[in-house]
Design an enzyme around this catalytic site. Structure first.
Site, PDB file in Angstrom:
ATOM      1  CG  ASP A 147      51.789  94.401   7.696  1.00 32.81           C
ATOM      2  OD1 ASP A 147      50.665  93.974   8.017  1.00 32.81           O
ATOM      3  OD2 ASP A 147      52.216  95.501   8.057  1.00 32.81           O
TER       4      ASP A 147
ATOM      5  NE  ARG B 281      43.945  93.674   8.619  1.00 31.13           N
ATOM      6  CZ  ARG B 281      44.808  94.004   9.590  1.00 31.13           C
ATOM      7  NH1 ARG B 281      46.115  94.029   9.349  1.00 31.13           N
ATOM      8  NH2 ARG B 281      44.382  94.311  10.775  1.00 31.13           N
TER       9      ARG B 281
ATOM     10  CB  SER C 127      49.404  93.216  10.761  1.00 29.99           C
ATOM     11  OG  SER C 127      49.861  94.522  10.582  1.00 29.99           O
TER      12      SER C 127
ATOM     13  CE  LYS D  50      53.743  96.582  11.056  1.00 37.73           C
ATOM     14  NZ  LYS D  50      52.400  96.694  10.557  1.00 37.73           N
TER      15      LYS D  50
HETATM   16  N1  URA Z   1      49.065  98.074  13.699  1.00 41.02           N
HETATM   17  C1  URA Z   1      49.595  97.262  12.754  1.00 41.02           C
HETATM   18  O1  URA Z   1      50.785  97.336  12.449  1.00 41.02           O
HETATM   19  N2  URA Z   1      48.808  96.373  12.158  1.00 41.02           N
HETATM   20  C2  URA Z   1      47.490  96.241  12.462  1.00 41.02           C
HETATM   21  O2  URA Z   1      46.837  95.391  11.885  1.00 41.02           O
HETATM   22  C3  URA Z   1      46.934  97.090  13.446  1.00 41.02           C
HETATM   23  C4  URA Z   1      47.746  98.005  14.066  1.00 41.02           C
END
Ligand code: URA
Length: 433
Positions: free
Chosen positions: A161, A168, A183, A187
């Protein structure tokens, strides 16, 4: 297998297999597949989307690209909240000590400002001395002691990520429901929470611009997270206007503390309490959201969250006295005012324009390696629904430098919309919860 074939399969709208996704994500993290191919794949996903099965596999692969936080030996329940990104969105700083005061542990792993949205870590870094890069042992110790701890992602946790999100952000591929789902969930599962509340933002200042897309993102987060064994609640919250009256790093910490002292603005308190209420429910301390909210309000009135907030500053190396002394004065010397150009109703202050102006002021960043300013930002004296007289003060603006101020001011002026205020419902349950 070749990366180019995977890109073309996705470009053609095909469902990618587990093997293809494993090849792509594994190869990217290992440095064997270059940024430009992963960017092309992300753009293909942006346009073609992913099936629920693909999203689940991508999330799992990203999660397994690194280590997980070990919370064994600490008493739970572990419940966290995550926002999909907004402007003036500081609810994490307020709700973590509230739920901690009710016996819930919040292991909060947060991000930095990227794009037009703010980042919890940049806000906390504005507190003199406060450290947001904690070693796992320190994170565990603080979590056990204060009931919450705030840290950034380590190098070992979800490296996929870390790489993908930065890519991104600069390739126009953030606003994709499957990519956001993978993403966020990779996490959040890695940080060790048992249950999660998602604040899915919709509106001009959010990644999802309308309610229908917000609902789709909420469904994707709930379905994917539930399939991974987590208990999840999603709320949809309006992000057409900045949340609260402050946007900026130190400014938002200051406003969060005001909330814990009973002086929070109504919109910010409403969203914070509705999110915290669901965390309390998921943590098993209340049967209903209304019951959870009553407990949160009681806790606030008793003052324990305020004490925990200050205890956490100290635990993470911050200087409590300096923090308290800097309130109301820690502002950049480069400043300006925005005043009402005419009399009548303000319909709204556009969160999107404010967020973009924030990057120019120095609150956010254009590139991951850029530094942010602790003292830049905006204080709103009026917001949507207020009646103004020409010349009334609408915003105080603080910038890192003159060039930033000059770039931000026209955007901030344009952000002020006059006319009949639109009816906004601030918080909504995601229907499928
Ligand atoms: N927050 C995140 O952690 N990832 C994303 O892709 C968008 C918002």
């Amino acid at each position: 297998m070749r990366a180019v074939d995977i890109i073309m399969n996705k470009r053609a709208g095909k469902e990618l297999s587990r093997e293809e996704l494993t090849f792509l994500i594994g190869g990217y993290v290992a440095g064997e597949i270059p940024d430009y191919q992963v960017s092309a794949w992300a753009m293909a996903v942006f346009f073609q989307g992913m099936t629920a099965a693909e999203t689940a596999v991508l999330t799992e692969l990203m999660l397994n690209s690194g280590a997980r936080m070990d919370l064994s030996g600490i008493d739970g329940p572990f419940v966290d909240k995550h926002s999909t990104g907004g402007v003036g969105d500081k609810t994490s700083l307020i709700l973590a000590p509230i739920v901690a005061s009710l016996g819930i542990k919040d292991p909060m792993m947060s991000g930095r400002a990227l794009g037009h949205t703010g980042g919890t870590l940049d806000k906390l870094d504005a507190i003199p001395g406060y450290r947001t890069q904690l070693e796992p042992a320190e994170f565990r110790r603080i979590l056990a002691k204060d009931g919450f701890a705030m840290t950034g992602q380590t190098r070992d946790i979800v490296p996929a990520d870390r790489l993908l999100y930065a890519l991104r952000d600069v390739t126009g591929t953030v606003e994709s429901i499957p990519l956001i789902t993978a993403s966020i969930l990779s996490k959040k599962v890695a940080e060790g929470a048992d249950a999660l509340v998602f604040d899915v933002k919709f509106g001009s200042g959010a990644f999802m611009k309308d309610l229908a897309d917000g609902e789709r993102l909420a469904r994707s987060l709930v379905d994917t997270g539930t399939a991974m064994g987590k208990r999840i609640i999603a709320l949809l919250t309006d992000m057409n206007e900045p949340l609260g009256n402050m946007m900026g790093n130190f400014l938002e910490v200051e406003e969060s503390f005001d909330c814990l002292e009973g002086r929070g603005p109504a919109d910010l308190m409403e969203v914070t309490l509705e999110l915290a209420a669901r965390m309390v429910m998921l943590g098993g301390k209340a049967q209903t959201a209304a019951g959870g909210r009553a407990l949160c309000e009681e806790a606030l009135a008793g003052g324990k969250p305020r004490t925990l907030f200050l205890a956490n500053i100290e635990s993470q190396g911050g200087d409590v006295k300096k923090f308290l002394d800097l309130r109301g004065v820690y502002r950049s010397p480069v400043s300006a005012e925005i005043r009402a150009e005419k009399s009548g109703y303000l319909s709204r202050i556009d969160a999107w324009k404010v967020g973009h102006a924030g990057v120019d002021l120095g609150v956010g960043r254009n590139r991951t390696e850029d530094a942010v300013s602790p003292t830049a930002g905006v204080q709103f004296h009026r917001k949507g629904g207020d009646i103004v007289t020409a010349g009334d003060l609408i915003m105080n603006v603080w910038a890192r430098d003159e060039a930033g101020l000059a770039a931000a001011l026209p955007q901030l002026r344009e952000a002020v919309e006059y006319g009949a205020p639109a009816k906004r419902k601030l918080v909504m349950e995601a229907e499928h919860q």
